[in-house]
Enzyme design. Structure first.
Site, short mmCIF file in Angstrom:
data_model
loop_
_atom_site.label_atom_id
_atom_site.label_comp_id
_atom_site.label_asym_id
_atom_site.label_seq_id
_atom_site.Cartn_x
_atom_site.Cartn_y
_atom_site.Cartn_z
N TYR A 1 43.01 59.89 8.96
CA TYR A 1 42.50 61.02 9.73
C TYR A 1 40.99 61.21 9.57
O TYR A 1 40.40 62.06 10.22
CB TYR A 1 43.22 62.32 9.35
CG TYR A 1 44.66 62.39 9.80
CD1 TYR A 1 45.33 61.25 10.25
CD2 TYR A 1 45.38 63.57 9.79
CE1 TYR A 1 46.65 61.30 10.66
CE2 TYR A 1 46.70 63.63 10.20
CZ TYR A 1 47.33 62.49 10.63
OH TYR A 1 48.64 62.54 11.04
N ASP B 1 58.12 53.17 4.32
CA ASP B 1 59.27 52.99 5.24
C ASP B 1 60.59 53.18 4.50
O ASP B 1 61.50 53.85 4.99
CB ASP B 1 59.22 51.65 5.99
CG ASP B 1 58.47 50.55 5.25
OD1 ASP B 1 58.00 50.80 4.14
OD2 ASP B 1 58.38 49.43 5.78
N ASP C 1 57.26 66.41 7.92
CA ASP C 1 58.06 66.79 9.09
C ASP C 1 59.48 66.26 8.97
O ASP C 1 60.44 66.91 9.37
CB ASP C 1 57.42 66.27 10.39
CG ASP C 1 56.51 67.32 11.05
OD1 ASP C 1 55.88 68.10 10.29
OD2 ASP C 1 56.43 67.37 12.28
N ASP D 1 51.77 63.66 6.41
CA ASP D 1 51.99 64.44 7.63
C ASP D 1 53.38 64.13 8.19
O ASP D 1 54.15 65.03 8.55
CB ASP D 1 50.90 64.06 8.65
CG ASP D 1 50.69 65.15 9.69
OD1 ASP D 1 51.32 66.21 9.58
OD2 ASP D 1 49.90 64.91 10.63
N LYS E 1 51.85 52.08 1.12
CA LYS E 1 52.18 50.89 1.91
C LYS E 1 51.27 49.76 1.42
O LYS E 1 50.67 49.02 2.21
CB LYS E 1 51.96 51.20 3.41
CG LYS E 1 52.39 50.11 4.36
CD LYS E 1 53.90 50.00 4.54
CE LYS E 1 54.25 48.83 5.43
NZ LYS E 1 55.71 48.63 5.57
#
Ligand code: NAD
Length: 337
Positions: free
Chosen positions: A125, A207, A235, A231, A174
């Site tokens: 971001y 993942d 959610d 983020d 990752k």
């Protein structure tokens, strides 16, 4: 003791859930004084800018803000106001707790209690070096993680775990593919974890984390991760416990902290008086804890749980037919009892 906080009513359902939240906070008798400030579309209409200097000054002065969702207009020239606030005050830690509640539409009405600690200022971001071809045929965006930024967010997560009596911190990354950026974060996390031998630390690729969260969410306690992954994961956690109406978010810096709901301004239900106020209320509970009123925060959370248990005035997202203010009054009545 009184504490002045900056209150931003925001856009869409923002004013409705803020009215409901302040009603409950008043019933709690927390002795808060509210200083209203504008941001978002309301500020654009009133002052000609989305984030007026007066609002930044109010937050700087009070150090604490309670903020409803803000609509960022779609289109060129509008960068997210939330991102601007995080950058301006260096609010590097985004803390998003997701805990099971009774009588939600979730599969997990018990057993989930995960706090996602998301790095809030760097990563994908930060978008430095962003470039798009004039004909739109390609785009390049730079992900930037720093050693300092990675260490401070991981340290924040471990300190939070210690303070809250949590047992485990899972570092989500990752680094198998994104070797430089995610690799740097993972290496910093490993070094910081050694300073906390009393707290278990494990590592998980993002993942696999998503799959594990859906299959066995009870294995997670505190998650610490970079901006984009945090983020998305938070959610996912919201979905596990019954939706965005139940997840708050604290944006914490060294000096200033802003508390909010994770959800947006929900234009589809704005003005109808049916928005669930719980996420902002739970943001209020995070705020009370932050300013040293942990007992009030506990009372507030207990009143929300009791109202959900009694299925009293629940809003439509929770399967009820109650209104935003009706739900708030039901919660407030349990505080007075
Ligand atoms: P959203 O979170 O506003 O809405 C997604 C869905 O969830 C909608 O169906 C909505 O009705 C529902 N929902 C959200 N909050 C709810 C609540 N309290 N009670 C019941 N249902 C609720 O996401 P969006 O539609 O993608 O975004 C709308 C606007 O909000 C955009 O302009 C976006 O930029 C902004 N936004 C702001 C913030 C923030 O200020 N922190 C966060 C996310 C999005």
């Amino acid at each position: 003791m009184t504490q002045t906080i900056t209150v931003i009513r925001g856009d869409g359902i923002g004013p409705e859930i803020m009215d409901a939240t302040l009603h409950v906070l008043d019933a709690l008798g927390a002795g808060l004084v509210y200083e209203e400030a504008d941001a978002g579309l309301v500020a654009l209409e009133k002052h000609g800018e989305l984030l007026p200097q007066a609002t930044l000054d109010s937050i700087s002065r009070n150090k604490i803000a309670l903020k409803s969702p803000l609509t960022t207009p779609v289109g060129d020239g509008f960068s997210s106001i939330n991102v601007q606030l995080r950058r301006h005050f260096d609010l590097y830690a985004n803390v998003r707790p997701a805990a099971s509640f009774p009588n939600t539409r979730s599969r997990y009405t018990e057993g989930v209690d995960v706090i996602t600690v998301r790095e809030n200022t760097e990563g994908a971001y930060s978008a430095e070096g962003q470039e798009t071809a004039p004909d739109g045929s390609w785009a390049v965006s730079v992900t930037r993680n720093t050693r300092k930024g990675s260490e401070r967010i991981v340290r924040y997560a471990f300190e939070l775990a210690r303070r809250a009596g949590r047992k485990k911190v899972t570092v989500v990354h990752k680094a198998n593919i994104l070797k430089s950026t995610s690799g740097l974060f993972l290496n910093a996390a490993r070094d910081v974890a050694r300073e906390y031998p009393d707290i278990e630390c494990n590592e998980m690729i993002v993942d696999n984390t998503c799959m594990q969260l859906v299959m066995r969410p009870e294995q997670f306690d505190v998650i610490v991760t970079t901006n984009l992954f945090g983020d998305i994961i938070s959610d996912l956690c919201a979905g596990l416990i019954g939706g965005l109406g139940l997840i708050p978010g604290a944006n914490i810096g060294a000096d200033v902290a802003i508390f909010e709901a994770v959800h947006g301004s929900a234009p589809d239900i704005a003005g109808k008086g049916v928005a669930n106020p719980c996420a902002l209320l739970l943001g209020g509970a995070q705020m009370l804890e932050h300013i040293g009123m942990a007992d009030k925060a506990m009372q507030l959370r207990a009143a929300i749980v009791a109202t959900l248990e009694a299925k009293d005035s629940l809003t439509p997202d929770l399967g009820g037919s109650g209104s935003t203010m009706g739900f708030a009054r039901a919660i407030a009545s349990r505080l007075a009892a």
